[in-house]
Design a protein around this motif. Sequence first.
Motif, PDB file in Angstrom:
ATOM      1  N   THR A   1      29.116  29.297  52.003  1.00 62.67           N
ATOM      2  CA  THR A   1      27.881  30.026  51.989  1.00 62.67           C
ATOM      3  C   THR A   1      27.468  31.224  51.117  1.00 62.67           C
ATOM      4  OG1 THR A   1      28.750  31.531  53.646  1.00 62.67           O
ATOM      5  CG2 THR A   1      27.994  29.743  54.752  1.00 62.67           C
ATOM      6  N   ALA A   2      26.139  31.611  50.959  1.00 61.14           N
ATOM      7  CA  ALA A   2      25.953  32.686  50.096  1.00 61.14           C
ATOM      8  C   ALA A   2      26.716  34.039  50.351  1.00 61.14           C
ATOM      9  CB  ALA A   2      24.455  33.113  50.060  1.00 61.14           C
ATOM     10  N   ALA A   3      26.900  34.180  51.659  1.00 57.79           N
ATOM     11  CA  ALA A   3      27.843  35.441  52.148  1.00 57.79           C
ATOM     12  C   ALA A   3      29.233  35.404  51.856  1.00 57.79           C
ATOM     13  CB  ALA A   3      27.357  35.624  53.756  1.00 57.79           C
ATOM     14  N   GLU A   4      29.709  33.933  51.878  1.00 63.63           N
ATOM     15  CA  GLU A   4      30.945  33.682  51.417  1.00 63.63           C
ATOM     16  C   GLU A   4      31.220  34.089  49.988  1.00 63.63           C
ATOM     17  OE1 GLU A   4      31.950  30.044  52.946  1.00 63.63           O
ATOM     18  OE2 GLU A   4      34.222  30.346  52.318  1.00 63.63           O
ATOM     19  N   ARG A   5      30.212  33.517  49.212  1.00 66.73           N
ATOM     20  CA  ARG A   5      30.094  33.881  47.670  1.00 66.73           C
ATOM     21  C   ARG A   5      30.112  35.429  47.246  1.00 66.73           C
ATOM     22  NH1 ARG A   5      27.551  28.879  47.703  1.00 66.73           N
ATOM     23  NH2 ARG A   5      25.457  29.747  47.646  1.00 66.73           N
ATOM     24  N   ALA A   6      29.270  36.162  48.090  1.00 68.09           N
ATOM     25  CA  ALA A   6      29.050  37.438  47.998  1.00 68.09           C
ATOM     26  C   ALA A   6      30.324  38.274  48.162  1.00 68.09           C
ATOM     27  CB  ALA A   6      27.747  38.067  48.864  1.00 68.09           C
ATOM     28  N   LEU A   7      30.875  37.779  49.362  1.00 67.03           N
ATOM     29  CA  LEU A   7      32.127  38.467  49.649  1.00 67.03           C
ATOM     30  C   LEU A   7      33.320  38.432  48.602  1.00 67.03           C
ATOM     31  CD1 LEU A   7      34.256  39.640  51.746  1.00 67.03           C
ATOM     32  CD2 LEU A   7      34.755  37.692  52.699  1.00 67.03           C
ATOM     33  N   ALA A   8      33.499  37.039  47.905  1.00 61.46           N
ATOM     34  CA  ALA A   8      34.341  36.821  46.874  1.00 61.46           C
ATOM     35  C   ALA A   8      33.972  37.774  45.689  1.00 61.46           C
ATOM     36  CB  ALA A   8      34.296  35.415  46.613  1.00 61.46           C
ATOM     37  N   GLU A   9      32.805  37.685  45.454  1.00 61.29           N
ATOM     38  CA  GLU A   9      32.255  38.595  44.425  1.00 61.29           C
ATOM     39  C   GLU A   9      32.873  40.050  44.686  1.00 61.29           C
ATOM     40  OE1 GLU A   9      30.920  37.739  41.520  1.00 61.29           O
ATOM     41  OE2 GLU A   9      30.455  35.875  41.814  1.00 61.29           O
ATOM     42  N   GLN A  10      32.326  40.609  45.843  1.00 61.30           N
ATOM     43  CA  GLN A  10      32.794  41.910  46.200  1.00 61.30           C
ATOM     44  C   GLN A  10      34.320  42.393  46.303  1.00 61.30           C
ATOM     45  OE1 GLN A  10      30.911  42.831  49.840  1.00 61.30           O
ATOM     46  NE2 GLN A  10      32.173  44.767  50.288  1.00 61.30           N
ATOM     47  N   LEU A  11      34.879  41.046  46.419  1.00 57.52           N
ATOM     48  CA  LEU A  11      36.456  41.340  46.613  1.00 57.52           C
ATOM     49  C   LEU A  11      37.285  41.351  45.200  1.00 57.52           C
ATOM     50  CD1 LEU A  11      37.680  39.258  49.488  1.00 57.52           C
ATOM     51  CD2 LEU A  11      37.852  41.738  48.984  1.00 57.52           C
ATOM     52  N   LEU A  12      36.392  40.816  43.948  1.00 53.98           N
ATOM     53  CA  LEU A  12      36.939  40.845  42.697  1.00 53.98           C
ATOM     54  C   LEU A  12      37.455  41.948  41.958  1.00 53.98           C
ATOM     55  CD1 LEU A  12      37.229  38.163  41.377  1.00 53.98           C
ATOM     56  CD2 LEU A  12      34.901  38.594  40.460  1.00 53.98           C
ATOM     57  N   PRO A  13      38.689  41.978  41.809  1.00 56.38           N
ATOM     58  CA  PRO A  13      39.253  43.442  41.039  1.00 56.38           C
ATOM     59  C   PRO A  13      38.248  43.689  39.606  1.00 56.38           C
ATOM     60  CG  PRO A  13      41.055  41.956  41.377  1.00 56.38           C
ATOM     61  CD  PRO A  13      39.594  41.252  41.936  1.00 56.38           C
ATOM     62  N   HIS A  14      37.905  44.800  39.361  1.00 49.78           N
ATOM     63  CA  HIS A  14      37.447  45.053  38.157  1.00 49.78           C
ATOM     64  C   HIS A  14      37.895  44.862  36.766  1.00 49.78           C
ATOM     65  CE1 HIS A  14      33.938  46.985  40.611  1.00 49.78           C
ATOM     66  NE2 HIS A  14      35.016  47.485  41.348  1.00 49.78           N
ATOM     67  N   LEU A  15      39.231  44.908  36.976  1.00 47.90           N
ATOM     68  CA  LEU A  15      40.014  44.672  35.621  1.00 47.90           C
ATOM     69  C   LEU A  15      39.891  43.179  35.046  1.00 47.90           C
ATOM     70  CD1 LEU A  15      41.810  46.210  33.704  1.00 47.90           C
ATOM     71  CD2 LEU A  15      43.765  45.450  35.096  1.00 47.90           C
ATOM     72  N   GLU A  16      39.722  42.965  33.993  1.00 43.83           N
ATOM     73  CA  GLU A  16      39.929  41.672  33.188  1.00 43.83           C
ATOM     74  C   GLU A  16      41.261  41.750  32.759  1.00 43.83           C
ATOM     75  OE1 GLU A  16      36.595  40.604  30.435  1.00 43.83           O
ATOM     76  OE2 GLU A  16      35.512  40.012  32.281  1.00 43.83           O
ATOM     77  N   GLY A  17      41.619  40.463  32.216  1.00 47.18           N
ATOM     78  CA  GLY A  17      42.753  40.210  31.644  1.00 47.18           C
ATOM     79  C   GLY A  17      43.603  39.149  32.065  1.00 47.18           C
ATOM     80  N   PRO A  18      44.732  38.742  31.650  1.00 46.85           N
ATOM     81  CA  PRO A  18      45.451  37.434  31.646  1.00 46.85           C
ATOM     82  C   PRO A  18      45.758  37.403  33.350  1.00 46.85           C
ATOM     83  CG  PRO A  18      46.346  38.851  30.308  1.00 46.85           C
ATOM     84  CD  PRO A  18      45.372  39.485  30.449  1.00 46.85           C
ATOM     85  N   ALA A  19      45.962  36.057  33.869  1.00 48.05           N
ATOM     86  CA  ALA A  19      46.428  36.118  35.253  1.00 48.05           C
ATOM     87  C   ALA A  19      47.738  36.442  35.396  1.00 48.05           C
ATOM     88  CB  ALA A  19      46.142  34.427  35.707  1.00 48.05           C
ATOM     89  N   ASN A  20      48.588  36.310  34.352  1.00 45.75           N
ATOM     90  CA  ASN A  20      49.964  36.511  34.678  1.00 45.75           C
ATOM     91  C   ASN A  20      50.393  38.318  34.146  1.00 45.75           C
ATOM     92  OD1 ASN A  20      49.521  35.252  32.446  1.00 45.75           O
ATOM     93  ND2 ASN A  20      51.339  34.399  31.979  1.00 45.75           N
ATOM     94  N   ALA A  21      50.882  38.653  35.181  1.00 47.02           N
ATOM     95  CA  ALA A  21      51.285  40.098  34.911  1.00 47.02           C
ATOM     96  C   ALA A  21      52.360  39.996  33.959  1.00 47.02           C
ATOM     97  CB  ALA A  21      51.603  41.025  35.992  1.00 47.02           C
ATOM     98  N   PRO A  22      52.847  40.944  33.086  1.00 46.96           N
ATOM     99  CA  PRO A  22      53.938  41.006  32.120  1.00 46.96           C
ATOM    100  C   PRO A  22      55.132  40.915  32.782  1.00 46.96           C
ATOM    101  CG  PRO A  22      52.269  42.793  31.483  1.00 46.96           C
ATOM    102  CD  PRO A  22      51.791  42.238  32.888  1.00 46.96           C
ATOM    103  N   ALA A  23      55.991  40.246  32.361  1.00 43.39           N
ATOM    104  CA  ALA A  23      57.326  40.094  33.073  1.00 43.39           C
ATOM    105  C   ALA A  23      57.975  41.504  33.292  1.00 43.39           C
ATOM    106  CB  ALA A  23      58.170  38.950  32.264  1.00 43.39           C
ATOM    107  N   GLY A  24      58.759  41.674  34.436  1.00 40.02           N
ATOM    108  CA  GLY A  24      59.400  42.897  34.752  1.00 40.02           C
ATOM    109  C   GLY A  24      58.465  43.961  34.809  1.00 40.02           C
ATOM    110  N   ALA A  25      57.110  43.871  35.264  1.00 40.30           N
ATOM    111  CA  ALA A  25      56.386  44.850  35.274  1.00 40.30           C
ATOM    112  C   ALA A  25      55.756  44.647  36.943  1.00 40.30           C
ATOM    113  CB  ALA A  25      55.133  44.985  34.251  1.00 40.30           C
TER     114      ALA A  25
END
Length: 313
Positions: free
Chosen positions: A160-184
């Motif tokens: 639903t639109a509400a579901e998509r809105a929730l997913a948007e709202q939950l999004l971290p603001h930071l962009e960047g790669p999906a994998n955190a640096p190893a050992g961090a």
Amino acid sequence: MDSAELHATVAAWYRENARVLPWREPTASPWAVMVSEFMLQQTPVARVLPVWEAWMARWPTPAALAAEPPGEAVRAWGRLGYPRRALRLHAAATAIRADHGGRVPDDHAALLALPGVGAYTAAAVASFAFGRRHAVLDTNVRRVLARALSGSQYPLNAATAAERALAEQLLPHLEGPANAPAGAPDAPVTAAEWAVASMELGALVCTARSPRCADCPLADACAWTRAGRPAHDGPPRRGQSYAGTDRQARGRLLAVLRDADGPVPQARLDEAWGEPVQRARALDGLVADGLVEPLDDGLYQLPTGVPAANPTP
DNA sequence: GAACCGTGGTT
DNA sequence: TAACCAAGGTT
């Protein structure tokens, strides 16, 4: 639990428990990610892995795939199911070569315009291949959110639109790669990492049939668990019949062509599906979809991408 | 929005 | 064992 806490909790779990998958390696190309997303549409990881490996070895770039007939893509697709995906992946590669200089586009709108790329795949490729910030709302994430936040066992049949809105709202603001640096272990959580981590939680722990709540990092906060894990209440989720359907007939017919070296006579197809009316309907459908090419003399083959020569009047 | 589109493993 | 389910997209 606020969203920052949610991100940190799920990301910490992911950094410890993520499966090692070739398309998640930092060295994986955008094309490698895109191929995996096409194959993973409605097909489990275990069955995708070997086909993906062979595919990438044979066609390491979109241009390499586009240089071959679409029938070769259908053949290499093997038994992954929904072979129209193979055709669409070939068409997407062709469009990438023609319109994007042979490089997978990095923005959501351009991805969405490619054949076979819908809202999910565009968001997934933009996130996982390019570190962009998009809500990646697949069946796993929808289930995790339904349970953890909404307190229901299953999400609704359609997003639903509400579901998509929730997913948007939950999004971290930071962009960047999906994998955190190893050992961090305390690295900040990017939107792409949240996406892959919440998907992985749904795939490994918060599963549809028998969730492993004892192993879930969100168990204490989960609304569904707090409510006593009530059974699904609402309209039944639509089932999928298969035996005796046109889909099964199409599958049988196409398997004959996939396993043959060249054109196949009608009689070989007749053996693959006994009921003549349904067989004819299935074959017509395959031809209409571009998965099968009729030749003269009742021969059929996988598509060559070259329109059959018209007989001169 | 609902129907259609493959295949095979899990429960 | 039959039903359920799987990183959806298109019409």
